[in-house]
Scaffold this active site. Structure first.
Site, PDB file in Angstrom:
ATOM      1  N   ARG A   1       0.833  -1.069  -0.066  1.00 22.97           N
ATOM      2  CA  ARG A   1       0.026  -0.025  -0.207  1.00 22.97           C
ATOM      3  C   ARG A   1       1.020   1.205   0.087  1.00 22.97           C
ATOM      4  O   ARG A   1       0.627   2.081  -0.558  1.00 22.97           O
ATOM      5  CB  ARG A   1      -0.892   0.004   0.953  1.00 22.97           C
ATOM      6  CG  ARG A   1      -1.703   1.315   1.344  1.00 22.97           C
ATOM      7  CD  ARG A   1      -2.707   1.294   2.499  1.00 22.97           C
ATOM      8  NE  ARG A   1      -2.227   0.805   3.765  1.00 22.97           N
ATOM      9  CZ  ARG A   1      -1.657   1.157   4.765  1.00 22.97           C
ATOM     10  NH1 ARG A   1      -0.956   2.458   4.474  1.00 22.97           N
ATOM     11  NH2 ARG A   1      -1.183   0.371   5.700  1.00 22.97           N
TER      12      ARG A   1
ATOM     13  N   TYR B   1     -16.933  16.610 -15.967  1.00 19.96           N
ATOM     14  CA  TYR B   1     -17.314  15.183 -15.978  1.00 19.96           C
ATOM     15  C   TYR B   1     -18.102  14.979 -14.755  1.00 19.96           C
ATOM     16  O   TYR B   1     -18.106  15.523 -13.814  1.00 19.96           O
ATOM     17  CB  TYR B   1     -16.208  14.403 -15.892  1.00 19.96           C
ATOM     18  CG  TYR B   1     -16.249  12.939 -15.296  1.00 19.96           C
ATOM     19  CD1 TYR B   1     -17.148  12.128 -16.126  1.00 19.96           C
ATOM     20  CD2 TYR B   1     -15.602  12.438 -14.168  1.00 19.96           C
ATOM     21  CE1 TYR B   1     -17.342  10.821 -15.789  1.00 19.96           C
ATOM     22  CE2 TYR B   1     -15.859  11.053 -13.960  1.00 19.96           C
ATOM     23  CZ  TYR B   1     -16.599  10.329 -14.520  1.00 19.96           C
ATOM     24  OH  TYR B   1     -16.795   8.845 -14.350  1.00 19.96           O
TER      25      TYR B   1
ATOM     26  N   ASP C   1      -7.633  18.492 -15.132  1.00 22.75           N
ATOM     27  CA  ASP C   1      -7.721  17.167 -15.588  1.00 22.75           C
ATOM     28  C   ASP C   1      -7.345  17.318 -17.252  1.00 22.75           C
ATOM     29  O   ASP C   1      -8.133  17.757 -17.954  1.00 22.75           O
ATOM     30  CB  ASP C   1      -9.487  17.224 -15.506  1.00 22.75           C
ATOM     31  CG  ASP C   1      -9.805  15.542 -15.688  1.00 22.75           C
ATOM     32  OD1 ASP C   1      -9.016  14.954 -16.766  1.00 22.75           O
ATOM     33  OD2 ASP C   1     -10.918  15.127 -15.509  1.00 22.75           O
TER      34      ASP C   1
ATOM     35  N   LYS D   1      -8.547   5.659 -19.489  1.00 25.72           N
ATOM     36  CA  LYS D   1      -8.895   6.211 -20.861  1.00 25.72           C
ATOM     37  C   LYS D   1      -7.524   6.119 -21.644  1.00 25.72           C
ATOM     38  O   LYS D   1      -7.255   4.830 -21.895  1.00 25.72           O
ATOM     39  CB  LYS D   1      -9.390   7.707 -20.676  1.00 25.72           C
ATOM     40  CG  LYS D   1     -10.386   8.011 -19.638  1.00 25.72           C
ATOM     41  CD  LYS D   1     -11.599   7.022 -19.784  1.00 25.72           C
ATOM     42  CE  LYS D   1     -12.878   7.173 -18.868  1.00 25.72           C
ATOM     43  NZ  LYS D   1     -12.533   7.253 -17.378  1.00 25.72           N
TER      44      LYS D   1
END
Length: 402
Positions: free
Chosen positions: A58, A111, A184, A209
């Site tokens: 982690r 978005y 973004d 994406k």
């Protein structure tokens, strides 16, 4: 015997950095692809003696480290962070830089998932937001509340209306207010646009994406500008105002990190981003020009067209116009019919993969903003133009619109 010292790719071109940064051949075997370190914990060389700084995956994992270094190099940032999804990256960033009572400025064409996170998760936490047209610099300046606005959130191009914002100009407004500028960069990708060089403090990606590029992995990323600081007056949990150090603390404390195999898949996608984006851009341009001349189409929205209100700005701050095209057909029923009739374009959410996708934002990706200032037109169709033969894409849209 070859040296194990990592190479410096700082001065290399984009494609070279994307292929080599953080990905030097394995010093033990010479493997040219970083291995998948599918491991949760690491043997320590004595108590507190961490081998290479690794103790628990982690906190850090070598495969994720390779991806984070590659992403930082691609965006020319000081440090990259890989997450389990784009929204996990956004959530971690916002928790790092906002406190109850703070305010942020967001696009009025954002978005839907980002807006849902801000309006329905952070609002009950006491964070307020103002949605504005980021192409209107006077509106952005008016929306900033001195002393309260800690973040200005930019998408450019926006999703799904492909609005284009002046990153450098908004960076000046945010900086004057002591706020962090977040961009973004998912639609443009670091290959076409470099927000950090234009003054942004941090870039966010849904690596699901274009960076992943093959519709086979979900992920997110943050890349921080060298020297970027927290909003004025805010101190991080380690007592530092350094933005990257604060994000690193929150990434480990919250734990929404990219797993080793997901990091490896994303890294594989990043290597071919440049050549894929060239094809995405070329195909999207041809599709947009075909749609612009079609009698059944009322409006085509693509930054590469001279008819786009942000065309000149996009040409200045981007090296290409991307693979996303939106268009309007006059009615909701017609939009749904077009979405139903395509065969090469697959009806699906998401974007940025090698295959072409079509969707109706109003009922799919942006259903969560219905009734809000971000509601999208119901006759809007959004295309993610893939890298198939462009003649097949044009023919498919032609028969769907007939």
């Amino acid at each position: 015997m070859t040296s194990s010292t990592p190479n410096d790719w700082t001065d290399a071109g984009f494609a070279t950095r994307a292929i080599h940064a953080g990905q030097d051949p394995d010093p033990t075997t010479g493997a040219v692809v970083p291995p998948i370190h599918q491991v949760s914990t690491y043997k320590q060389d004595g108590v507190g003696g961490l081998r290479g700084g690794y103790e628990y995956s982690r906190s850090a994992n070598p495969t994720r480290t390779a991806l984070e270094e590659a992403l930082a190099a691609a965006e020319r940032g000081s440090r990259g962070f890989a997450f389990a999804s784009g929204l996990a990256a956004e959530d971690t960033l916002l928790r790092a830089v906002l406190r109850p009572g703070d305010h942020l400025v967001v696009p009025d064409d954002a978005y839907g998932g980002s807006y849902r996170l801000i309006a329905r998760v952070f609002a009950p936490w006491g964070v307020e937001h103002t949605a504005v047209d980021l192409a209107d610099l006077d509106a952005v300046a008016a929306a900033i509340q001195p002393g309260r606005t800690k973040v200005v959130w930019v998408e450019t191009p926006t999703n799904p209306l492909l609005g284009v914002s002046d990153i450098a100009a908004i960076a000046a407004l945010a900086g004057a207010a002591g706020a962090v500028l977040v961009v973004d960069n998912t639609f443009a990708t670091p290959y076409l646009q470099q927000p950090l060089a234009l003054g942004a403090d941090v870039v966010v990606h849904s690596t699901t994406k274009y960076i992943g590029g093959h519709s086979d992995v979900v992920g997110g990323a943050l890349v921080v500008r060298d020297g970027a600081q927290l909003p004025v007056g805010l101190e991080g949990p380690t007592g530092s105002s350094d933005l990257a150090a604060t994000i690193a603390f929150h990434q480990n404390a919250s734990g929404a990190v990219a797993g080793p195999f997901d990091a490896w898949l994303t890294l594989r996608g990043l290597r071919t981003l440049a050549v894929r984006m060239d094809r995405h851009c070329a195909n999207a341009d041809a599709v947009a020009r075909f749609l612009e001349g079609h009698a059944a189409v009322h409006q085509v929205i693509y930054p590469g067209l001279a008819s786009h209100v942000g065309h000149e700005l996009a040409a200045r701050q981007m090296s290409g116009f991307g693979g996303m095209v939106s268009f309007r057909v006059g009615s909701r029923d017609k939009a749904l019919e077009v979405c139903d009739r395509t065969r090469v374009f697959t009806l699906a959410e998401s974007l940025g993969g090698v295959e072409s996708l079509i969707e109706h934002p109003g009922q799919m990706t942006h259903a969560s903003v219905a009734g809000s200032p971000l509601e999208v037109p119901d006759d809007l169709v959004r295309l993610s133009v893939g890298i198939e033969d462009v003649a097949d894409l044009v023919a498919d849209l032609g028969q769907a619109l007939a």
